[in-house]
Design a protein around this motif. Structure first.
Motif, PDB file in Angstrom:
ATOM      1  N   ILE A 159       0.840  -1.197   0.000  1.00 28.24           N
ATOM      2  CA  ILE A 159       0.000   0.000   0.000  1.00 28.24           C
ATOM      3  C   ILE A 159       0.877   1.249   0.000  1.00 28.24           C
ATOM      4  N   HIS A 160       0.518   2.197  -0.854  1.00 25.54           N
ATOM      5  CA  HIS A 160       1.244   3.465  -0.886  1.00 25.54           C
ATOM      6  C   HIS A 160       0.254   4.589  -1.147  1.00 25.54           C
ATOM      7  N   SER A 161       0.668   5.805  -0.876  1.00 22.58           N
ATOM      8  CA  SER A 161      -0.196   6.971  -1.045  1.00 22.58           C
ATOM      9  C   SER A 161      -0.198   7.436  -2.492  1.00 22.58           C
ATOM     10  N   THR A 162      -1.376   7.837  -2.972  1.00 21.27           N
ATOM     11  CA  THR A 162      -1.516   8.418  -4.304  1.00 21.27           C
ATOM     12  C   THR A 162      -2.445   9.634  -4.190  1.00 21.27           C
ATOM     13  N   PRO A 163      -2.530  10.447  -5.226  1.00 23.79           N
ATOM     14  CA  PRO A 163      -3.466  11.577  -5.177  1.00 23.79           C
ATOM     15  C   PRO A 163      -4.920  11.160  -4.987  1.00 23.79           C
ATOM     16  N   ASP A 164      -5.237   9.905  -5.345  1.00 27.27           N
ATOM     17  CA  ASP A 164      -6.602   9.402  -5.195  1.00 27.27           C
ATOM     18  C   ASP A 164      -6.801   8.615  -3.913  1.00 27.27           C
ATOM     19  N   GLY A 165      -5.788   8.622  -3.033  1.00 25.96           N
ATOM     20  CA  GLY A 165      -5.879   7.871  -1.791  1.00 25.96           C
ATOM     21  C   GLY A 165      -4.966   6.666  -1.793  1.00 25.96           C
ATOM     22  N   PRO A 166      -4.969   5.868  -0.729  1.00 24.59           N
ATOM     23  CA  PRO A 166      -4.106   4.683  -0.663  1.00 24.59           C
ATOM     24  C   PRO A 166      -4.447   3.693  -1.778  1.00 24.59           C
ATOM     25  N   ARG A 167      -3.408   3.147  -2.390  1.00 21.60           N
ATOM     26  CA  ARG A 167      -3.583   2.139  -3.426  1.00 21.60           C
ATOM     27  C   ARG A 167      -2.489   1.083  -3.274  1.00 21.60           C
ATOM     28  N   TYR A 168      -2.729  -0.101  -3.842  1.00 24.29           N
ATOM     29  CA  TYR A 168      -1.694  -1.134  -3.882  1.00 24.29           C
ATOM     30  C   TYR A 168      -0.693  -0.795  -4.984  1.00 24.29           C
ATOM     31  N   ALA A 169       0.588  -0.875  -4.639  1.00 19.91           N
ATOM     32  CA  ALA A 169       1.631  -0.541  -5.605  1.00 19.91           C
ATOM     33  C   ALA A 169       2.051  -1.739  -6.447  1.00 19.91           C
ATOM     34  N   THR A 170       1.851  -2.943  -5.912  1.00 20.11           N
ATOM     35  CA  THR A 170       2.356  -4.144  -6.579  1.00 20.11           C
ATOM     36  C   THR A 170       1.206  -5.084  -6.916  1.00 20.11           C
ATOM     37  N   ARG A 171       1.208  -5.561  -8.138  1.00 22.28           N
ATOM     38  CA  ARG A 171       0.235  -6.554  -8.591  1.00 22.28           C
ATOM     39  C   ARG A 171       0.985  -7.713  -9.232  1.00 22.28           C
ATOM     40  N   LYS A 172       0.743  -8.931  -8.734  1.00 18.65           N
ATOM     41  CA  LYS A 172       1.346 -10.130  -9.298  1.00 18.65           C
ATOM     42  C   LYS A 172       0.246 -11.021  -9.848  1.00 18.65           C
ATOM     43  N   ASP A 173       0.232 -11.184 -11.161  1.00 17.66           N
ATOM     44  CA  ASP A 173      -0.794 -11.992 -11.812  1.00 17.66           C
ATOM     45  C   ASP A 173      -0.397 -13.467 -11.806  1.00 17.66           C
ATOM     46  N   PHE A 174      -1.411 -14.328 -11.857  1.00 15.06           N
ATOM     47  CA  PHE A 174      -1.159 -15.769 -11.929  1.00 15.06           C
ATOM     48  C   PHE A 174      -2.274 -16.417 -12.735  1.00 15.06           C
ATOM     49  N   VAL A 175      -2.008 -17.632 -13.176  1.00 10.95           N
ATOM     50  CA  VAL A 175      -3.040 -18.434 -13.832  1.00 10.95           C
ATOM     51  C   VAL A 175      -3.241 -19.690 -13.001  1.00 10.95           C
ATOM     52  N   TYR A 176      -4.451 -20.230 -13.062  1.00 14.63           N
ATOM     53  CA  TYR A 176      -4.741 -21.448 -12.319  1.00 14.63           C
ATOM     54  C   TYR A 176      -3.764 -22.549 -12.730  1.00 14.63           C
ATOM     55  N   GLY A 177      -3.265 -23.245 -11.744  1.00 13.59           N
ATOM     56  CA  GLY A 177      -2.251 -24.275 -11.950  1.00 13.59           C
ATOM     57  C   GLY A 177      -0.908 -23.864 -11.378  1.00 13.59           C
ATOM     58  N   GLU A 178      -0.697 -22.555 -11.233  1.00 14.05           N
ATOM     59  CA  GLU A 178       0.532 -22.054 -10.621  1.00 14.05           C
ATOM     60  C   GLU A 178       0.346 -21.933  -9.110  1.00 14.05           C
ATOM     61  N   ASP A 179       1.451 -21.997  -8.391  1.00 15.28           N
ATOM     62  CA  ASP A 179       1.411 -21.683  -6.967  1.00 15.28           C
ATOM     63  C   ASP A 179       1.293 -20.174  -6.794  1.00 15.28           C
ATOM     64  N   VAL A 180       0.590 -19.745  -5.743  1.00 13.36           N
ATOM     65  CA  VAL A 180       0.412 -18.327  -5.490  1.00 13.36           C
ATOM     66  C   VAL A 180       0.719 -18.047  -4.023  1.00 13.36           C
ATOM     67  N   THR A 181       1.393 -16.938  -3.768  1.00 14.02           N
ATOM     68  CA  THR A 181       1.753 -16.551  -2.411  1.00 14.02           C
ATOM     69  C   THR A 181       0.839 -15.442  -1.938  1.00 14.02           C
ATOM     70  N   ILE A 182       0.165 -15.689  -0.826  1.00 14.33           N
ATOM     71  CA  ILE A 182      -0.730 -14.719  -0.201  1.00 14.33           C
ATOM     72  C   ILE A 182      -0.159 -14.402   1.172  1.00 14.33           C
ATOM     73  N   GLY A 183       0.374 -13.212   1.311  1.00 10.75           N
ATOM     74  CA  GLY A 183       1.063 -12.885   2.554  1.00 10.75           C
ATOM     75  C   GLY A 183       2.318 -13.716   2.688  1.00 10.75           C
ATOM     76  N   GLU A 184       2.388 -14.502   3.744  1.00 10.83           N
ATOM     77  CA  GLU A 184       3.555 -15.343   4.005  1.00 10.83           C
ATOM     78  C   GLU A 184       3.345 -16.792   3.566  1.00 10.83           C
ATOM     79  N   TRP A 185       2.198 -17.081   2.946  1.00  7.65           N
ATOM     80  CA  TRP A 185       1.843 -18.465   2.707  1.00  7.65           C
ATOM     81  C   TRP A 185       1.614 -18.736   1.234  1.00  7.65           C
ATOM     82  N   THR A 186       2.188 -19.837   0.752  1.00  7.06           N
ATOM     83  CA  THR A 186       2.077 -20.221  -0.650  1.00  7.06           C
ATOM     84  C   THR A 186       1.157 -21.433  -0.767  1.00  7.06           C
ATOM     85  N   ILE A 187       0.198 -21.351  -1.687  1.00 11.15           N
ATOM     86  CA  ILE A 187      -0.750 -22.445  -1.890  1.00 11.15           C
ATOM     87  C   ILE A 187      -0.834 -22.763  -3.376  1.00 11.15           C
TER      88      ILE A 187
END
Length: 205
Positions: A159-187
């Motif tokens: 999360i970072h500040s922008t002129p429109d308010g707080p926004r997420y700075a990082t986006r990591k895309d994935f497709v079904y079948g790949e492992d994904v990390t949510i916070g500290e946990w990978t599933i």
């Protein structure tokens, strides 16, 4: 028109309380789910399709298998509320410490470690657009989106500040079948269901 200092904030707070009172009064009497955003009340009258609910179930089980016992992947009520921000949301899955679930009332968004949403067929913009605005506003550090329409998703962080308010700075895309990390946990994301063309629209949850 002249507005006295602080009166705009007081007006916004009064409007939020009025919307919250309305939501509480009808939540058990009308079908669907009610949430409050900066734009007003979101009411979804549709019932979730099986693929939506099965995705919620499988993600909850996989997260809880990966997390320590004191951390849970909670589904259902109560809501996450940021009264100051004027937002009332109910994520499909909330990653939260069990001890932070104690007590009365809604969940404090500052205790939510991650929010997970499964995109609905009826209102995908609610998950992909509105909640990418609301969740950083509430201070939820991680937001994961799973989209059974496309078999893909994304995890939003930093999360970072922008002129429109707080926004997420990082986006990591994935497709079904790949492992994904949510916070500290990978599933794993294999075996998650997809919507079918013949299915009825699901919930905007």
């Amino acid at each position: 028109m002249t507005i006295a200092p602080g009166s705009a904030d007081q007006g916004a707070s009064h409007m939020y309380r009025a919307m919250r009172d309305f939501v509480q009064s009808v939540d058990d009497t009308l079908p669907g789910k009610f949430e409050i955003t900066k734009e007003g009340i979101v009411h979804d009258m549709m019932s979730p399709v099986k693929q939506h609910e099965l995705t919620v179930l499988r993600l909850r089980k996989r997260l809880e298998k990966a997390m320590p016992e004191e951390i849970v992947a909670h589904t259902g009520e109560p809501d996450v509320e940021g009264a100051y921000e004027g937002v009332l949301r109910r994520p499909d899955v909330m990653v939260i410490a069990e001890e932070d679930m104690e007590g009365e009332g809604t969940f404090d968004p500052r205790t939510v470690l991650a929010a997970v949403e499964i995109v609905s067929r009826s209102n995908p913009d609610n998950d992909w657009i509105a909640k990418t605005r609301d969740y950083p506003l509430l201070g939820i550090p991680v937001y994961a989106v799973f989209d059974p329409r496309t078999g893909s998703g994304a995890v939003f962080t930093d999360i970072h500040s922008t002129p429109d308010g707080p926004r997420y700075a990082t986006r990591k895309d994935f497709v079904y079948g790949e492992d994904v990390t949510i916070g500290e946990w990978t599933i794993a994301t294999n075996g998650l269901p997809r919507y079918r063309d013949e299915d009825a629209d699901g919930a905007a949850s």
